[in-house]
Design a protein around this motif. Sequence first.
Motif, PDB file in Angstrom:
ATOM      1  N   GLY A 131       0.788  -1.222   0.000  1.00  0.00           N
ATOM      2  CA  GLY A 131       0.000   0.000   0.000  1.00  0.00           C
ATOM      3  C   GLY A 131       0.817   1.267   0.000  1.00  0.00           C
ATOM      4  N   LEU A 132       2.148   1.165   0.102  1.00  0.00           N
ATOM      5  CA  LEU A 132       2.975   2.373   0.031  1.00  0.00           C
ATOM      6  C   LEU A 132       2.858   2.997  -1.356  1.00  0.00           C
ATOM      7  N   PRO A 133       2.698   4.320  -1.438  1.00  0.00           N
ATOM      8  CA  PRO A 133       2.523   4.944  -2.747  1.00  0.00           C
ATOM      9  C   PRO A 133       3.784   4.884  -3.593  1.00  0.00           C
ATOM     10  N   VAL A 134       3.586   4.879  -4.905  1.00  0.00           N
ATOM     11  CA  VAL A 134       4.699   4.958  -5.852  1.00  0.00           C
ATOM     12  C   VAL A 134       5.326   6.340  -5.776  1.00  0.00           C
ATOM     13  N   MET A 135       4.496   7.354  -5.773  1.00  0.00           N
ATOM     14  CA  MET A 135       4.892   8.763  -5.696  1.00  0.00           C
ATOM     15  C   MET A 135       4.692   9.224  -4.261  1.00  0.00           C
ATOM     16  N   GLN A 136       5.761   9.694  -3.633  1.00  0.00           N
ATOM     17  CA  GLN A 136       5.705  10.004  -2.208  1.00  0.00           C
ATOM     18  C   GLN A 136       6.118  11.453  -1.961  1.00  0.00           C
ATOM     19  N   PRO A 137       5.612  12.053  -0.885  1.00  0.00           N
ATOM     20  CA  PRO A 137       6.023  13.425  -0.560  1.00  0.00           C
ATOM     21  C   PRO A 137       7.478  13.463  -0.117  1.00  0.00           C
ATOM     22  N   SER A 138       8.120  14.585  -0.345  1.00  0.00           N
ATOM     23  CA  SER A 138       9.533  14.700   0.032  1.00  0.00           C
ATOM     24  C   SER A 138       9.745  14.533   1.526  1.00  0.00           C
ATOM     25  N   PHE A 139       8.733  14.884   2.347  1.00  0.00           N
ATOM     26  CA  PHE A 139       8.934  14.742   3.791  1.00  0.00           C
ATOM     27  C   PHE A 139       9.024  13.281   4.221  1.00  0.00           C
ATOM     28  N   PHE A 140       8.648  12.336   3.353  1.00  0.00           N
ATOM     29  CA  PHE A 140       8.851  10.923   3.676  1.00  0.00           C
ATOM     30  C   PHE A 140      10.341  10.591   3.821  1.00  0.00           C
ATOM     31  N   ALA A 141      11.206  11.391   3.209  1.00  0.00           N
ATOM     32  CA  ALA A 141      12.649  11.146   3.342  1.00  0.00           C
ATOM     33  C   ALA A 141      13.111  11.356   4.775  1.00  0.00           C
ATOM     34  N   ASP A 142      12.425  12.230   5.511  1.00  0.00           N
ATOM     35  CA  ASP A 142      12.735  12.477   6.917  1.00  0.00           C
ATOM     36  C   ASP A 142      11.511  13.100   7.577  1.00  0.00           C
ATOM     37  N   PRO A 143      10.598  12.281   8.098  1.00  0.00           N
ATOM     38  CA  PRO A 143       9.363  12.817   8.685  1.00  0.00           C
ATOM     39  C   PRO A 143       9.582  13.750   9.868  1.00  0.00           C
ATOM     40  N   LYS A 144      10.782  13.768  10.437  1.00  0.00           N
ATOM     41  CA  LYS A 144      11.060  14.673  11.556  1.00  0.00           C
ATOM     42  C   LYS A 144      11.515  16.052  11.094  1.00  0.00           C
ATOM     43  N   ASP A 145      11.838  16.194   9.819  1.00  0.00           N
ATOM     44  CA  ASP A 145      12.305  17.475   9.285  1.00  0.00           C
ATOM     45  C   ASP A 145      11.096  18.351   8.977  1.00  0.00           C
ATOM     46  N   LEU A 146      10.811  19.301   9.863  1.00  0.00           N
ATOM     47  CA  LEU A 146       9.617  20.129   9.725  1.00  0.00           C
ATOM     48  C   LEU A 146       9.680  21.033   8.506  1.00  0.00           C
ATOM     49  N   SER A 147      10.876  21.333   8.005  1.00  0.00           N
ATOM     50  CA  SER A 147      10.998  22.215   6.845  1.00  0.00           C
ATOM     51  C   SER A 147      10.476  21.564   5.571  1.00  0.00           C
ATOM     52  N   LEU A 148      10.328  20.229   5.589  1.00  0.00           N
ATOM     53  CA  LEU A 148       9.852  19.523   4.403  1.00  0.00           C
ATOM     54  C   LEU A 148       8.335  19.338   4.385  1.00  0.00           C
ATOM     55  N   ARG A 149       7.667  19.665   5.474  1.00  0.00           N
ATOM     56  CA  ARG A 149       6.257  19.312   5.618  1.00  0.00           C
ATOM     57  C   ARG A 149       5.360  19.940   4.548  1.00  0.00           C
ATOM     58  N   ASP A 150       5.723  21.133   4.065  1.00  0.00           N
ATOM     59  CA  ASP A 150       4.879  21.780   3.061  1.00  0.00           C
ATOM     60  C   ASP A 150       5.531  21.808   1.681  1.00  0.00           C
ATOM     61  N   GLU A 151       6.593  21.022   1.476  1.00  0.00           N
ATOM     62  CA  GLU A 151       7.253  20.976   0.168  1.00  0.00           C
ATOM     63  C   GLU A 151       6.373  20.205  -0.813  1.00  0.00           C
ATOM     64  N   GLU A 152       5.907  20.907  -1.865  1.00  0.00           N
ATOM     65  CA  GLU A 152       4.973  20.308  -2.808  1.00  0.00           C
ATOM     66  C   GLU A 152       5.402  20.486  -4.261  1.00  0.00           C
ATOM     67  N   GLN A 153       6.638  20.957  -4.480  1.00  0.00           N
ATOM     68  CA  GLN A 153       7.136  21.054  -5.848  1.00  0.00           C
ATOM     69  C   GLN A 153       7.872  19.788  -6.253  1.00  0.00           C
ATOM     70  N   THR A 154       8.598  19.212  -5.304  1.00  0.00           N
ATOM     71  CA  THR A 154       9.367  18.004  -5.564  1.00  0.00           C
ATOM     72  C   THR A 154       8.619  16.791  -5.032  1.00  0.00           C
ATOM     73  N   PHE A 155       9.047  15.616  -5.446  1.00  0.00           N
ATOM     74  CA  PHE A 155       8.450  14.387  -4.939  1.00  0.00           C
ATOM     75  C   PHE A 155       9.444  13.245  -5.073  1.00  0.00           C
ATOM     76  N   LEU A 156       9.184  12.197  -4.327  1.00  0.00           N
ATOM     77  CA  LEU A 156      10.001  10.991  -4.362  1.00  0.00           C
ATOM     78  C   LEU A 156       9.327   9.919  -5.206  1.00  0.00           C
ATOM     79  N   LEU A 157      10.134   9.180  -5.963  1.00  0.00           N
ATOM     80  CA  LEU A 157       9.688   7.921  -6.548  1.00  0.00           C
ATOM     81  C   LEU A 157      10.180   6.825  -5.625  1.00  0.00           C
ATOM     82  N   GLY A 158       9.244   6.161  -4.952  1.00  0.00           N
ATOM     83  CA  GLY A 158       9.653   5.255  -3.893  1.00  0.00           C
ATOM     84  C   GLY A 158      10.279   6.070  -2.780  1.00  0.00           C
TER      85      GLY A 158
END
Length: 721
Positions: free
Chosen positions: A541-568
């Motif tokens: 169930g993990l998404p193919v396209m993931q938010p950048s904050f998934f790279a570090d859920p503790k990094d609050l600066s990434l919480r609203d980043e919506e221009q970039t994204f992760l593949l896996g």
Amino acid sequence: MTTSSRYYLFLIFLLVFASVKAKNIPIRQSGLIGHSIAEFIPEGFDASLVPSLMLQKEPVIKKALPAGWHIVPEFSFNEGKASAVVHLQGDISLYGGGEVTGPLLRNGQTIKLWNTDNGAYGTDGGKRLYQTHPWVLGVRKDGTAFGILFDSYWKAGLKTDSKAIAFNTEGALFRVFVIDRKSPQEVVKGLAELTGTIEMPPRWSLGYQQCRFSYASEQQVKEIADTFREKQIPCDAIWMDIDYMEGFRVFTFNKTNFPNPKRLNNYLHAKGFHSVFMIDPGVKADSTYAVYRSGSAKDIWVKDVGGREYHGKVWPGDCAFPDFTMPDCRDWWAGLYKQFMATGVDGVWNDMNEPAVNDEALPKDQRLGTMPYTNQHRGGGSLPAGPHLLYHNAYGRLMVQATRQGVMAANPGKRPFILTRANLLGGQRFAATWTGDNLADERFMKVSVPMCITLGLSGQPFSGPDIGGFLGNTSPDLWAKWLGFGVFLPFARGHACAGTNNKEPWAFGGAVEETSRIAISRRYRLLPLFYTLFYNAHKTGLPVMQPSFFADPKDLSLRDEEQTFLLGSNLLVVPSFAKEPKLPAGKWEKISLVDGEQSDPYQAKLLLKSGAIIPAGNIIQNTGEKSLETLTLFVNPDSRGNATGELYWDSGEGWEFNKGNFSRLKFRAKKSGSKTILHVVAHEGSYPINEQVAHLKVIVLKDGKEYSETGSLKQGVLVQM
């Protein structure tokens, strides 16, 4: 009890509760149904009145809530309308809601959950769109997370602010499910435990696809296919919109322009293409039309409040609508696909299934854009009779269930591919989706990133927009920008509306054609990665396209980043439009896939995470060609010189992978002096992948430089650095 009797008892139930005007409703039962997944059932909840279509199976409470469990909904019922509120403590970042416009970070947002045909729907949030996902993901400051599923598909509003999450419906009392786990990834997995995962798609559906409303004839479709191959621009599917039909009658083919669909599909198949044809729910009310006659004979149409066959205007004119709440209706609809698929059709596109109705002839204050709320659905099996107000948001979901049933029965040895516009949370089990009738505008290009991320966070990993924009004319610059990152979205399709300019990759001049060729070739090189990620989505169930904050859920600066994204979890995509994006910390190395990409300003940057290995294949023109003849592994060692990664592969079609006929390889790279040694450390499955991989190439990335070597899967590779 007859379905009509149940229907009127249902209305009496609502009237009784409305007369009582109860406010706070106590919780009748609560407890854990799985690992850190709690169910809350209010007093007065009746499963026969609010049946779940979101859950993949009925849950069972196994144990009491643990001491200290603090996410507890508060229920209320006022004037016949049920609500639930979850109060929040501390600073919480909120996400989810499924198909929504506006920002990725949903704090302070309100959405209406009422599936609506809404072309050029805007980008600022709050608009009614085509799908209903009553789901919120919350991420705390420390990176732990929770999710809340409101198990109702009544017309509703969902408000997410800093103090509370409120879900207000126009219907009966419902259950609430709460998942509380150590990370947002684990919460999304918990959602999949409740609502299910996508089935493994056919590999061709991960290729680039081309559509227009409409390619007007068999000859034009052939010309489009031929041009892709002549220009060496990869593509796997050509789509047929409603003009292929005879007078917009579903399950028919236009005798003049599409006289021999089997011949057309054979032509496409011979050139490595697949075909996808549209089927809408509205059935022309015409006594000479076989589909209408057979549906009428089985009495499966939606009825109005007086029990008469309801007719609403759609593309063919006056239409009857299948009542998909009825098992007999779903079986009938499924049976229509046997002859249709026998023409060689590969995929099915269900559109207009909110359901959309053209009622512009009515006064403005009477227009609903759909059938009247008082229309009757007769139900059956586990579904009760009920008004359209109850079943509207589930209509598309029930339609694609029936469609998938029919496509599977017609071609049991193949994996179905179905795309839908309308759906409900949990409907990912039956169909992929796209983000509807967007506009050729830079705002829609940019919002397509958070829209698709949010769908992934809401259980639907297989989504994408109409690249270039459906409505309006697309400029060469907009097409190039959009395609430059759009090829890395889970579903990649170019589309154009009638009356707009041509939007094939070669339609914008030579320079943009080359940009398009590079961009689409990059997607095909990453086909092994995409296929691996879709397998993981199918399993977890993990998404193919993931938010950048998934790279570090503790990094609050990434919480609203919506221009970039992760593949896996390992490949970061930075679109060319991104301005000062917030990138995850760490040593991310740029990878290059296709000659010319580095000098092309429209191509998205691809950054590989430290400690990661990702697979890539050859540039191929379609997924029927040999992608893995040369398997390339990109390696970005961590500070200790180590890295890991995986590859999943199978035949790309059929169900033999469920019997072990697949290969799942795990790779490990280790530093040894000035060298990096890569080995296959695990191999699961019986698929003969060694016969596919003629050459293995390893590219180690360090400080912006590439170090490469070739070898074999069996022996591994030693890279001198």
